[in-house]
Design a protein around this motif. Structure first.
Motif, PDB file in Angstrom:
ATOM      1  N   SER A 153     -32.502  12.365 -26.840  1.00 35.66           N
ATOM      2  CA  SER A 153     -31.338  12.758 -25.562  1.00 35.66           C
ATOM      3  C   SER A 153     -30.664  11.230 -25.604  1.00 35.66           C
ATOM      4  N   GLU A 183     -28.172  10.949 -28.496  1.00 33.67           N
ATOM      5  CA  GLU A 183     -26.903  11.954 -28.404  1.00 33.67           C
ATOM      6  C   GLU A 183     -25.774  11.099 -27.601  1.00 33.67           C
ATOM      7  N   ALA A 184     -26.273  10.399 -26.844  1.00 34.65           N
ATOM      8  CA  ALA A 184     -25.197   9.651 -25.840  1.00 34.65           C
ATOM      9  C   ALA A 184     -24.886   8.124 -26.616  1.00 34.65           C
ATOM     10  N   TYR A 185     -25.565   7.795 -27.700  1.00 33.02           N
ATOM     11  CA  TYR A 185     -25.414   6.394 -28.015  1.00 33.02           C
ATOM     12  C   TYR A 185     -24.233   6.408 -29.075  1.00 33.02           C
ATOM     13  N   ASP A 186     -23.509   5.460 -28.928  1.00 32.88           N
ATOM     14  CA  ASP A 186     -22.279   5.442 -29.912  1.00 32.88           C
ATOM     15  C   ASP A 186     -22.292   4.030 -30.571  1.00 32.88           C
ATOM     16  N   THR A 201     -22.888   7.941 -19.169  1.00 35.02           N
ATOM     17  CA  THR A 201     -22.853   7.752 -20.526  1.00 35.02           C
ATOM     18  C   THR A 201     -22.267   8.946 -20.879  1.00 35.02           C
ATOM     19  N   SER A 223     -21.554  11.665 -24.253  1.00 29.95           N
ATOM     20  CA  SER A 223     -22.189  12.432 -25.385  1.00 29.95           C
ATOM     21  C   SER A 223     -20.983  13.489 -25.710  1.00 29.95           C
ATOM     22  N   GLN A 260     -22.044  15.441 -28.103  1.00 31.92           N
ATOM     23  CA  GLN A 260     -22.493  16.606 -28.433  1.00 31.92           C
ATOM     24  C   GLN A 260     -22.633  17.641 -27.140  1.00 31.92           C
TER      25      GLN A 260
END
Length: 415
Positions: A22, A25-28, A211, A213, A215
């Motif tokens: 989870s 998914e929000a990590y860039d 944050t 995401s 996705q």
């Protein structure tokens, strides 16, 4: 006992993996610390509550909030109401029938707040408000990456011990994709008075971190990338046709890629010590103008950018030892507005890059980008096996003649 312990251990591992995925998914990776932080500063207590200054900081390097702007909501922990607001408003008042005389601005248990539009009367404004919810990215314009409003809360606690924090924050900006954490008490904010001669301090401060995401928005790309080169135009631009809806209003220009936004990367010229790339961004959306758009590219030679034509440019350094990412955006009042589909729905630039002789090559698709982002969303690249390739007869470093060099060559041939 051992069997029970094994089951518990398995459950813990599953929970841990879910947490990791989870967060992933929000990590860039190109903006690892990017987030939107919403800060609540209690600036005064009232007979039945408090007055707070709410400030939204967009700490994302290249993802901004475009029109129609942000929408913020939260849940009250008790039976709080909003007596008044400055710089923003709720979308609904709710049921305030139990109040006689002085009626609150909003009585909903879950209020939804939007920014005011520019040009509202001065007495309804505070600093950094009233932008229609449009917030620039931190990397593009830090001064415009802030939005704020003031709220007077009633039927709430009147001290740090009796007041309870709002919960379940939701940020839409202007669509889905953001996940907000819980409110956390932090050290009180210190302010300077307008004359900058005296410091004052908030009575209480808490932060909410949100944050993004991609996705959560869609698993399908909102933009795609096409590639071509001077030595082999394998991937060509195709002209599309309009696809009307039932009411004969076109929504999206029909093309082979069916993407609202297409980014075209063209390897234009190969000089002795430099090489030149042309980038064109085309909007195929008939219902969308992109204001303050951003384009981010990742390529190993972007650490040697010599000149950028007709776009503004900033390097993006997500890690101290890596400098292979650049952010491009339009010049204010010139091309910072990407118009809807049509003749004006296109912006383009050329980039001159100095060669790193140790790594530069035109072979194996090296000259094409590793990643492309438009407005913070990653674009879909073509499969590597479809990249334009060098002909077998091509030299290792083919040199493109300039017009002057070609003219001199012609003169020598004639003599």
């Amino acid at each position: 006992m051992n069997q029970t312990f094994s089951k518990l251990n398995f459950i813990l591992w599953v929970v841990l993996l879910l947490m990791i995925f989870s967060q992933a998914e929000a990590y860039d990776p190109l903006d690892p610390f990017g987030n939107i932080t919403i800060k609540w500063d209690v600036i005064s207590w009232t007979p039945d509550g408090y007055v707070a200054l709410v400030t939204m900081f967009n700490f994302q390097m290249y993802r901004h909030i475009i029109s129609p702007g942000w929408t913020l909501s939260w849940g009250w922990p008790k039976k709080e109401v909003i007596w008044s607001m400055v710089g923003a408003q709720t979308t609904e008042q709710g049921d305030c029938s139990k109040f006689k005389g002085n009626v609150p601005h909003c009585c909903k248990r879950v209020p939804t707040v939007v920014d005011l539009l520019p040009g509202v009367p001065y007495n309804q404004q505070i600093a950094n408000c009233c932008k229609g919810g449009v917030v620039a990215s931190w990397g593009q314009d830090p001064a415009e990456a802030v939005s704020a409003f003031q709220v007077s809360v009633g039927l709430a606690g009147t001290s740090n011990k009796t007041m309870k924090l709002p919960k379940n924050f939701t940020l839409l900006g202007p669509g889905p994709g953001y996940t907000c954490g819980p409110a956390e008490i932090v050290p009180s904010t210190v302010y300077l008075t307008p004359d900058h001669r005296r410091k004052t301090q908030a009575l209480m401060t808490w932060n909410v971190t949100c944050t993004y995401s991609q996705q959560l928005v869609s698993r399908h790309s909102t933009c795609c990338v096409s590639l071509s080169s001077f030595y082999n135009e394998t991937i060509l631009k195709k002209v599309g046709i309009n696809t009307p809806r039932k009411d004969n209003v076109p929504l999206l220009q029909c093309t082979h890629h069916m993407c609202p936004i297409r980014v075209h990367w063209h390897v234009k010229v190969n000089y002795k010590d430099y090489w030149r790339v042309k980038i064109a961004v085309t909007n195929f959306n008939y219902r969308m103008n992109y204001t303050q758009w951003t384009l981010v590219a990742q390529h190993p030679n972007l650490n040697n950018v010599t000149q950028v034509f007709s776009f503004d440019y900033k390097p993006v350094v997500p890690y101290e030892s890596i400098n292979d990412t650049a952010m491009f955006y339009g010049m204010k009042f010139y091309n910072d507005l990407l118009m809807e589909a049509g003749p004006l729905g296109n912006v383009q630039t050329e980039i001159l890059l100095k060669k790193d002789k140790k790594t530069f090559t035109l072979k194996h698709g090296w000259a094409f980008p590793r990643k492309i982002y438009f407005n913070g969303d990653e674009c879909k690249l073509p499969p590597p096996d479809s990249y334009p390739f060098l002909p077998n007869s091509a030299q290792k470093y083919p040199v493109a003649f300039s017009r002057i060099a070609g003219f001199m060559f012609l003169l020598i041939a004639l003599v």
